[in-house]
Design a protein around this motif. Sequence first.
Motif, short mmCIF file in Angstrom:
data_model
loop_
_atom_site.label_atom_id
_atom_site.label_comp_id
_atom_site.label_asym_id
_atom_site.label_seq_id
_atom_site.Cartn_x
_atom_site.Cartn_y
_atom_site.Cartn_z
N ASP A 168 -4.66 -12.74 -5.87
CA ASP A 168 -4.92 -13.00 -7.28
C ASP A 168 -4.07 -12.04 -8.12
O ASP A 168 -4.31 -10.82 -8.10
CB ASP A 168 -6.40 -12.82 -7.59
CG ASP A 168 -6.78 -13.22 -9.00
OD1 ASP A 168 -6.16 -12.69 -9.95
OD2 ASP A 168 -7.69 -14.05 -9.17
N ALA A 169 -3.09 -12.58 -8.85
CA ALA A 169 -2.14 -11.73 -9.57
C ALA A 169 -2.82 -10.87 -10.62
O ALA A 169 -2.42 -9.71 -10.84
CB ALA A 169 -1.07 -12.60 -10.22
N ASP A 170 -3.83 -11.39 -11.28
CA ASP A 170 -4.52 -10.62 -12.32
C ASP A 170 -5.28 -9.43 -11.72
O ASP A 170 -5.20 -8.30 -12.23
CB ASP A 170 -5.49 -11.51 -13.10
CG ASP A 170 -4.76 -12.52 -13.98
OD1 ASP A 170 -3.61 -12.24 -14.36
OD2 ASP A 170 -5.34 -13.58 -14.26
N ILE A 171 -6.01 -9.70 -10.63
CA ILE A 171 -6.76 -8.62 -9.97
C ILE A 171 -5.80 -7.58 -9.41
O ILE A 171 -5.99 -6.37 -9.58
CB ILE A 171 -7.66 -9.18 -8.86
CG1 ILE A 171 -8.76 -10.05 -9.46
CG2 ILE A 171 -8.27 -8.05 -8.04
CD1 ILE A 171 -9.64 -10.73 -8.43
N ALA A 172 -4.75 -8.05 -8.73
CA ALA A 172 -3.77 -7.12 -8.15
C ALA A 172 -3.10 -6.29 -9.23
O ALA A 172 -2.91 -5.07 -9.07
CB ALA A 172 -2.72 -7.90 -7.36
N GLY A 173 -2.77 -6.92 -10.36
CA GLY A 173 -2.13 -6.19 -11.45
C GLY A 173 -3.03 -5.13 -12.06
O GLY A 173 -2.59 -4.01 -12.36
N VAL A 217 1.41 3.25 -5.37
CA VAL A 217 0.81 1.96 -5.04
C VAL A 217 1.88 0.92 -4.71
O VAL A 217 2.91 0.82 -5.40
CB VAL A 217 -0.05 1.44 -6.21
CG1 VAL A 217 -0.76 0.15 -5.81
CG2 VAL A 217 -1.07 2.51 -6.63
N ASP A 218 1.63 0.14 -3.67
CA ASP A 218 2.43 -1.04 -3.34
C ASP A 218 1.47 -2.22 -3.26
O ASP A 218 0.26 -2.04 -3.06
CB ASP A 218 3.16 -0.88 -2.01
CG ASP A 218 4.42 -0.05 -2.15
OD1 ASP A 218 5.30 -0.45 -2.93
OD2 ASP A 218 4.53 1.00 -1.48
N ALA A 219 2.01 -3.43 -3.38
CA ALA A 219 1.17 -4.62 -3.35
C ALA A 219 1.76 -5.68 -2.45
O ALA A 219 2.99 -5.79 -2.31
CB ALA A 219 0.98 -5.18 -4.76
N ALA A 220 0.89 -6.48 -1.83
CA ALA A 220 1.29 -7.60 -0.98
C ALA A 220 0.44 -8.81 -1.36
O ALA A 220 -0.78 -8.69 -1.45
CB ALA A 220 1.10 -7.26 0.50
N TYR A 243 -3.33 -2.31 -9.56
CA TYR A 243 -2.06 -1.58 -9.50
C TYR A 243 -1.95 -0.62 -10.70
O TYR A 243 -1.66 0.57 -10.52
CB TYR A 243 -0.90 -2.57 -9.50
CG TYR A 243 0.46 -1.93 -9.29
CD1 TYR A 243 1.04 -1.90 -8.03
CD2 TYR A 243 1.16 -1.36 -10.36
CE1 TYR A 243 2.29 -1.31 -7.84
CE2 TYR A 243 2.39 -0.76 -10.18
CZ TYR A 243 2.95 -0.75 -8.91
OH TYR A 243 4.17 -0.16 -8.72
N ASP A 244 -2.18 -1.14 -11.88
CA ASP A 244 -2.05 -0.31 -13.09
C ASP A 244 -3.06 0.83 -13.10
O ASP A 244 -2.73 1.98 -13.44
CB ASP A 244 -2.22 -1.17 -14.34
CG ASP A 244 -1.08 -2.16 -14.54
OD1 ASP A 244 0.00 -1.96 -13.92
OD2 ASP A 244 -1.27 -3.14 -15.28
N TYR A 245 -4.30 0.53 -12.74
CA TYR A 245 -5.36 1.54 -12.79
C TYR A 245 -5.11 2.65 -11.75
O TYR A 245 -5.20 3.84 -12.08
CB TYR A 245 -6.72 0.89 -12.54
CG TYR A 245 -7.88 1.85 -12.68
CD1 TYR A 245 -8.41 2.14 -13.93
CD2 TYR A 245 -8.44 2.46 -11.56
CE1 TYR A 245 -9.48 3.03 -14.06
CE2 TYR A 245 -9.50 3.36 -11.68
CZ TYR A 245 -10.01 3.63 -12.94
OH TYR A 245 -11.05 4.51 -13.07
#
Length: 227
Positions: A9-14, A27-30, A17-19
């Motif tokens: 979920d791009a919104d949750i991941a974003g 932080v990295d994301a997949a 990530y920001d927080y």
Amino acid sequence: MRILIAEDDADIAGNLYDYLTAKGYEVDAAPNGLAALHLLTTERFDAIVLDIGLPGMDGLTLARRLRGDARMSIPILMLTARDALDDKLAGFDAGADDYLVKPFSLKEVDARIQALLKRAQGRVVDEAVRVGALAYDPFSGNMTWQGKPLKLSPKSLNLLVTMLRQPGRLFTREELEQAVWGQQQASSDTLRSHLSQLRRELALPDGQNMIETVHGRGYRLVNPDDQ
């Protein structure tokens, strides 16, 4: 501390990530399970925030792979929209260290991560892997051969680590490509070139080698001392 967010979920991941970045984490994301597995087996992370409903490879399967095949003790905070007891038990059974139900507070995510990191620092875990004169330390990421550091490309290192964790096991081309690149390659030459590099590095004066080709079937890592 370096954190991996595995969330589609791009919104949750974003938001995560920001927080977490603002809190001082690297932080990295997949966006899917295969991408997360690739990052975790090629780079070092201190914890993973793992969504249970990832595409490609779900969070439960990824957690089992990390705890089983990869033998990683990395702290896992599992995220899910499922709050039934059986779902939570399945998460813990797969290897999760903690479990957080959506929707959640970003502040609570940070608190859970800090608790997991403190717990992990208090553990004494020997995950060094050794086969013959070949040794790998997952904490430092160092691979040594006959006591000397091996300088390998990231892909070749990942390939060697994959085989080293299960010495003697016959890996098909597809299995190795999936482990290293996350998908089958268009040409077998890509895998062969990395295997050739490993064979050059692991050659012995008597002509023996730790990388063995089983024609028509695949490849495996062997200990010449056992031959």
